[in-house]
Design a protein around this motif. Sequence first.
Motif, short mmCIF file in Angstrom:
data_model
loop_
_atom_site.label_atom_id
_atom_site.label_comp_id
_atom_site.label_asym_id
_atom_site.label_seq_id
_atom_site.Cartn_x
_atom_site.Cartn_y
_atom_site.Cartn_z
N HIS A 32 18.50 -11.76 4.40
CA HIS A 32 17.77 -11.06 3.34
C HIS A 32 16.68 -11.99 2.83
N SER A 33 15.44 -11.48 2.83
CA SER A 33 14.32 -12.38 2.53
C SER A 33 14.34 -12.90 1.10
N ARG A 34 14.99 -12.18 0.19
CA ARG A 34 15.00 -12.63 -1.21
C ARG A 34 16.28 -13.38 -1.56
N VAL A 35 17.44 -12.86 -1.15
CA VAL A 35 18.69 -13.44 -1.67
C VAL A 35 19.53 -14.16 -0.61
N ALA A 36 19.12 -14.11 0.65
CA ALA A 36 19.87 -14.86 1.68
C ALA A 36 18.86 -15.41 2.69
N PRO A 37 17.93 -16.28 2.22
CA PRO A 37 16.80 -16.68 3.08
C PRO A 37 17.13 -17.62 4.22
N VAL A 38 18.30 -18.28 4.21
CA VAL A 38 18.62 -19.15 5.36
C VAL A 38 19.79 -18.61 6.17
N ASP A 39 20.41 -17.52 5.71
CA ASP A 39 21.48 -16.87 6.49
C ASP A 39 20.84 -15.95 7.52
N THR A 40 21.62 -15.63 8.55
CA THR A 40 21.14 -14.69 9.56
C THR A 40 22.20 -13.61 9.78
N GLU A 41 21.88 -12.68 10.67
CA GLU A 41 22.86 -11.63 10.98
C GLU A 41 24.10 -12.20 11.67
N GLN A 42 23.97 -13.39 12.26
CA GLN A 42 25.11 -14.01 12.94
C GLN A 42 25.79 -14.96 11.97
N ARG A 43 27.00 -14.64 11.59
CA ARG A 43 27.70 -15.52 10.66
C ARG A 43 27.87 -16.90 11.31
N GLY A 44 27.56 -17.93 10.55
CA GLY A 44 27.71 -19.29 11.10
C GLY A 44 26.42 -19.82 11.72
N ILE A 45 25.39 -18.97 11.83
CA ILE A 45 24.09 -19.47 12.33
C ILE A 45 23.07 -19.33 11.20
N PHE A 46 22.39 -20.43 10.90
CA PHE A 46 21.45 -20.47 9.77
C PHE A 46 20.07 -20.89 10.28
N ILE A 47 19.04 -20.55 9.50
CA ILE A 47 17.68 -20.91 9.88
C ILE A 47 17.03 -21.71 8.75
N ALA A 48 16.13 -22.61 9.12
CA ALA A 48 15.48 -23.44 8.09
C ALA A 48 14.10 -23.87 8.56
N GLY A 49 13.17 -23.93 7.63
CA GLY A 49 11.84 -24.47 7.92
C GLY A 49 10.89 -23.43 8.48
N ALA A 50 9.88 -23.91 9.21
CA ALA A 50 8.78 -23.06 9.65
C ALA A 50 9.21 -22.01 10.68
N VAL A 51 10.41 -22.14 11.25
CA VAL A 51 10.88 -21.13 12.19
C VAL A 51 11.27 -19.84 11.46
N ALA A 52 11.40 -19.97 10.13
CA ALA A 52 11.78 -18.82 9.32
C ALA A 52 10.60 -18.36 8.47
N GLY A 53 9.39 -18.56 8.98
CA GLY A 53 8.18 -18.14 8.24
C GLY A 53 7.34 -19.36 7.91
#
Length: 441
Positions: free
Chosen positions: A393-414
């Motif tokens: 969720h771009s507002r309330v879960a910005p580093v979570d992904t649809e895959q539980r246990g996989i997270f995103i951070a930095g320029a790869v997420a925008g």
Amino acid sequence: MTDTRSVVVIGGGIAGIQAASELSDMGFHVYLLEKEPAIGGRMARLNRIFTTNESAIALLEPKMRTLAARENVELITYVEIVAVKGSVGDFEITIEHKPRYVDANKCTGCRRCMEVCPVEQPNRFNEGFGTLKAIYIPYAHAVPSCAVIDIESCLRSGGEECDACINACEYNAIDFTQARHKHNSKSKSKLKAGAIIVATGSATYDPEPGHDYGYGLLDDVITTMEFERLTAPDGPTGGNLIRPSDCREPMRVGFINCVGSRDINRNPYCSGGVCCMENIKNAILLKEKRPDVRCYIFYIDIRAAFRGYEAFYTRARELGIRFIRGRPSEVIENEKGNLEIRVEDTLKGMVRTIEVEMVVLGTGSVPGEDIERLSEMLKLPLTTEDGLFRELHSRVAPVDTEQRGIFIAGAVAGPKDIALAVAQGSSAAARAASTLLTLNA
Ligand SMILES: Cc1cc2nc3c(=O)[nH]c(=O)nc-3n(C[C@H](O)[C@H](O)[C@H](O)COP(=O)(O)OP(=O)(O)OC[C@H]3O[C@@H](n4cnc5c(N)ncnc54)[C@H](O)[C@@H]3O)c2cc1C
Ligand code: SF4
Ligand code: SF4
């Protein structure tokens, strides 16, 4: 088998470094995987960073060295991720080690091999300026400080005999037998981890294929990244900005914002204000070093949204940097060998031609080359807006992904600046830790 004490971080830029450091502090075992021979990402190649204008490498190097010295962190560089299986608490990541042809356990980074290697090739870490030997350490402060051989340019690949690096290395570190392991099972390893953080960054828009503003045809039209290397003390000119065409110091420089961004024929999105600030930063640094240089910034509008950005913009105007509102239509070379920028100045309501000696293109952020492969492997969707990973969720879960246990951070997420990349690195580490602790409960 469930593993709730290990985390894999993919990508050793500032976001991945931050995530790995935080997880290490929390007692997790961290595998930091980097496709290049050294970590550091984009920040390692910048000169100074907005909005503080501090040296990028002076801020980054201590972080990298501290991380590399930690017992619960394994830096695994020069690898490719080839498969990811499993789910939260039980991921299996298969990596393929690219051959360095140098034994990383023996190499001390003394650089004697580089002094004797007869091959010189364009230095890709300096955006093609200056040269790099066939055996090299990517940059002055590289972590790990370990040599690697670019086998395609090594004389041995062409069947020639050359033992220069072998003879120069007192530590017996050169190891051409590594070639035999390529693409066989010995070059592969499997890692087990409870969570994965993806911090693989982004690339920059390439103006060469379309020759935007004459890039690739006119020597003195360069990109912001090239400007960074041409002004960095560890760059090819020792930090002195010179024109590629005649090695003269330019007296009039034009900076064009939003190249490849905010353009329906290229990429419609904005690169998060980062390119606006990059050009403002570089004009400020140039003006502070050489007050007699005239700097012009061509902009659609200035996106100075975050803390400190507006003051930075004000400082630029106070220094006498001229801001011209309008997207230039073209850059051409005149009979004096200078460049003319044609622009409709939308504040003055007139078409103007500004003569400069160098043009710097503020190229926007675009997805990295292997993001689609990673997206398939990790089963993570990309956005249709910018082709980067989509957050839960771009507002309330910005580093979570649809895959539980996989997270995103930095320029790869925008597109984002360093401050946000660091914040997301910390945030992804916290989310990975809390997810694994919940599994334990
Ligand atoms: C020209 C330019 C100037 C800038 N100037 C500033 C500035 O002055 N101030 C500021 O705040 N921000 C600035 N930025 C933005 C800043 O560089 C980024 O915010 C920051 O680098 C993002 O960090 P990151 O870790 O997300 O990505 P990156 O720095 O891109 O790091 C990603 C890492 O992941 C690795 N990687 C990629 N794919 C894989 C894979 N498949 N497997 C393993 N590893 C992989 C890459 O090799 C890299 O090491 C600038 C950007 C540019 C382009
Ligand atoms: S390979 Fe040998 S000579 Fe080259 S940097 Fe490493 S230790 Fe020094
Ligand atoms: S063997 Fe290759 S890497 Fe080593 S010195 Fe010769 S050309 Fe350079």
